[in-house]
Design a protein around this motif. Sequence first.
Motif, PDB file in Angstrom:
ATOM      1  N   GLU A  96       0.627  -1.010  -0.008  1.00 38.92           N
ATOM      2  CA  GLU A  96      -0.276   0.289  -0.261  1.00 38.92           C
ATOM      3  C   GLU A  96       1.201   1.306  -0.109  1.00 38.92           C
ATOM      4  OE1 GLU A  96       0.030  -2.561   1.624  1.00 38.92           O
ATOM      5  OE2 GLU A  96      -2.452  -3.537   0.737  1.00 38.92           O
ATOM      6  N   PHE A  97       1.850   1.410   0.908  1.00 33.57           N
ATOM      7  CA  PHE A  97       3.023   2.748   1.114  1.00 33.57           C
ATOM      8  C   PHE A  97       3.210   2.718  -0.049  1.00 33.57           C
ATOM      9  CE2 PHE A  97       6.571   4.658   1.937  1.00 33.57           C
ATOM     10  CZ  PHE A  97       6.525   5.207   2.035  1.00 33.57           C
ATOM     11  N   ALA A  98       3.906   1.422  -1.415  1.00 34.00           N
ATOM     12  CA  ALA A  98       4.326   1.274  -2.744  1.00 34.00           C
ATOM     13  C   ALA A  98       3.727   1.813  -3.400  1.00 34.00           C
ATOM     14  CB  ALA A  98       4.936   0.009  -3.191  1.00 34.00           C
ATOM     15  N   LYS A  99       2.323   1.919  -3.689  1.00 35.17           N
ATOM     16  CA  LYS A  99       1.418   2.067  -4.447  1.00 35.17           C
ATOM     17  C   LYS A  99       0.821   3.529  -3.790  1.00 35.17           C
ATOM     18  CE  LYS A  99      -3.574   1.918  -5.702  1.00 35.17           C
ATOM     19  NZ  LYS A  99      -4.794   1.088  -5.386  1.00 35.17           N
ATOM     20  N   ALA A 100       1.293   3.959  -2.787  1.00 36.43           N
ATOM     21  CA  ALA A 100       0.971   5.762  -2.453  1.00 36.43           C
ATOM     22  C   ALA A 100       1.905   6.256  -3.046  1.00 36.43           C
ATOM     23  CB  ALA A 100       0.721   5.457  -0.902  1.00 36.43           C
ATOM     24  N   VAL A 101       3.211   5.747  -2.818  1.00 40.26           N
ATOM     25  CA  VAL A 101       4.594   7.084  -3.100  1.00 40.26           C
ATOM     26  C   VAL A 101       4.566   6.552  -5.176  1.00 40.26           C
ATOM     27  CG1 VAL A 101       7.249   6.953  -3.727  1.00 40.26           C
ATOM     28  CG2 VAL A 101       5.936   5.873  -1.597  1.00 40.26           C
ATOM     29  N   LEU A 102       4.273   5.317  -5.607  1.00 38.01           N
ATOM     30  CA  LEU A 102       4.488   5.234  -7.411  1.00 38.01           C
ATOM     31  C   LEU A 102       3.313   6.246  -7.696  1.00 38.01           C
ATOM     32  CD1 LEU A 102       5.029   1.946  -8.036  1.00 38.01           C
ATOM     33  CD2 LEU A 102       6.513   4.077  -8.196  1.00 38.01           C
ATOM     34  N   SER A 103       2.024   6.436  -6.571  1.00 39.88           N
ATOM     35  CA  SER A 103       1.039   7.252  -7.486  1.00 39.88           C
ATOM     36  C   SER A 103       0.941   8.948  -7.385  1.00 39.88           C
ATOM     37  CB  SER A 103      -0.714   7.261  -6.931  1.00 39.88           C
ATOM     38  OG  SER A 103      -1.153   7.820  -6.903  1.00 39.88           O
ATOM     39  N   ALA A 104       1.578   9.487  -6.152  1.00 41.25           N
ATOM     40  CA  ALA A 104       2.712  10.131  -5.817  1.00 41.25           C
ATOM     41  C   ALA A 104       3.501  11.192  -6.892  1.00 41.25           C
ATOM     42  CB  ALA A 104       2.918  11.198  -4.932  1.00 41.25           C
ATOM     43  N   MET A 105       3.606  10.087  -7.470  1.00 46.20           N
ATOM     44  CA  MET A 105       5.619  10.286  -7.931  1.00 46.20           C
ATOM     45  C   MET A 105       5.012  10.412  -9.431  1.00 46.20           C
ATOM     46  SD  MET A 105       8.944  11.074  -7.919  1.00 46.20           S
ATOM     47  CE  MET A 105       9.500  11.532  -9.013  1.00 46.20           C
ATOM     48  N   ARG A 106       4.016   9.789 -10.212  1.00 46.38           N
ATOM     49  CA  ARG A 106       3.426  10.479 -11.250  1.00 46.38           C
ATOM     50  C   ARG A 106       2.248  11.754 -11.789  1.00 46.38           C
ATOM     51  NH1 ARG A 106       1.855   4.006 -10.377  1.00 46.38           N
ATOM     52  NH2 ARG A 106       3.309   3.275 -11.201  1.00 46.38           N
ATOM     53  N   ARG A 107       2.919  11.485 -10.113  1.00 48.62           N
ATOM     54  CA  ARG A 107       1.617  13.530 -10.270  1.00 48.62           C
ATOM     55  C   ARG A 107       2.931  14.216 -10.015  1.00 48.62           C
ATOM     56  NH1 ARG A 107      -1.773  11.035  -7.307  1.00 48.62           N
ATOM     57  NH2 ARG A 107      -0.945  11.239  -4.920  1.00 48.62           N
ATOM     58  N   SER A 108       4.320  14.439  -9.969  1.00 47.15           N
ATOM     59  CA  SER A 108       4.864  15.057  -9.998  1.00 47.15           C
ATOM     60  C   SER A 108       5.490  15.658 -11.134  1.00 47.15           C
ATOM     61  CB  SER A 108       6.331  14.158 -10.224  1.00 47.15           C
ATOM     62  OG  SER A 108       7.201  15.012  -9.565  1.00 47.15           O
ATOM     63  N   PRO A 109       5.623  17.202 -10.962  1.00 43.91           N
ATOM     64  CA  PRO A 109       5.941  18.369 -12.055  1.00 43.91           C
ATOM     65  C   PRO A 109       7.422  17.426 -12.688  1.00 43.91           C
ATOM     66  CG  PRO A 109       5.904  19.367  -9.875  1.00 43.91           C
ATOM     67  CD  PRO A 109       5.605  18.344  -9.405  1.00 43.91           C
ATOM     68  N   GLN A 110       7.983  18.767 -13.938  1.00 40.45           N
ATOM     69  CA  GLN A 110       8.866  18.563 -14.740  1.00 40.45           C
ATOM     70  C   GLN A 110      10.240  18.485 -12.811  1.00 40.45           C
ATOM     71  OE1 GLN A 110       8.254  21.011 -17.566  1.00 40.45           O
ATOM     72  NE2 GLN A 110       9.107  19.169 -18.622  1.00 40.45           N
ATOM     73  N   TRP A 111      11.732  18.166 -13.062  1.00 39.85           N
ATOM     74  CA  TRP A 111      12.422  18.386 -12.538  1.00 39.85           C
ATOM     75  C   TRP A 111      13.574  19.440 -13.069  1.00 39.85           C
ATOM     76  CZ3 TRP A 111      15.050  15.036  -8.405  1.00 39.85           C
ATOM     77  CH2 TRP A 111      13.047  14.882  -7.310  1.00 39.85           C
ATOM     78  N   MET A 112      14.743  19.572 -12.292  1.00 40.17           N
ATOM     79  CA  MET A 112      15.571  20.210 -13.265  1.00 40.17           C
ATOM     80  C   MET A 112      16.765  19.237 -14.277  1.00 40.17           C
ATOM     81  SD  MET A 112      15.027  23.351 -13.136  1.00 40.17           S
ATOM     82  CE  MET A 112      16.155  24.032 -14.462  1.00 40.17           C
TER      83      MET A 112
END
Length: 134
Positions: A96-112
């Motif tokens: 469940e934590f892995a799924k939550a982390v992946l879901s959040a990261m998929r919403r990440s804006p662009q990085w430098m």
Amino acid sequence: MVLCTSASAQVIAKRDIPADSIAQNVDDFPYFKGGVVAWSRFLQNNLDLSGTIRAMDSVAYAKYGSRQTAILKFIVCEDGAICNIEIENPDKVSPEFAKAVLSAMRRSPQWMPGQVKGKPVKTRFRQPVVAVIE
């Protein structure tokens, strides 16, 4: 509580990126726009731990503990887009934590992006995400 160490979303789930096109040595490493403070704010606003908390019974606490660290591994492309996101240590964190982390990261804006001689390059990046679940 979420701890971290160390725009519009533009994440591509999986790209076929040849390994030899990823820079191994860079002059400047990629980073989240706004630095560590902005990364922490992003996680606080986008990491939904409700499913993780609901799933943390006595067996899950014994197996994973109340402090979990997911190691994200991904590629930051030349344009700052994030792709090929994976959890490097899936056996050390609850599903469940892995799924939550992946879901959040998929919403990440662009990085430098990382740079070599002043030019942006594709770079592999590792980023820990720590949660204390009480």
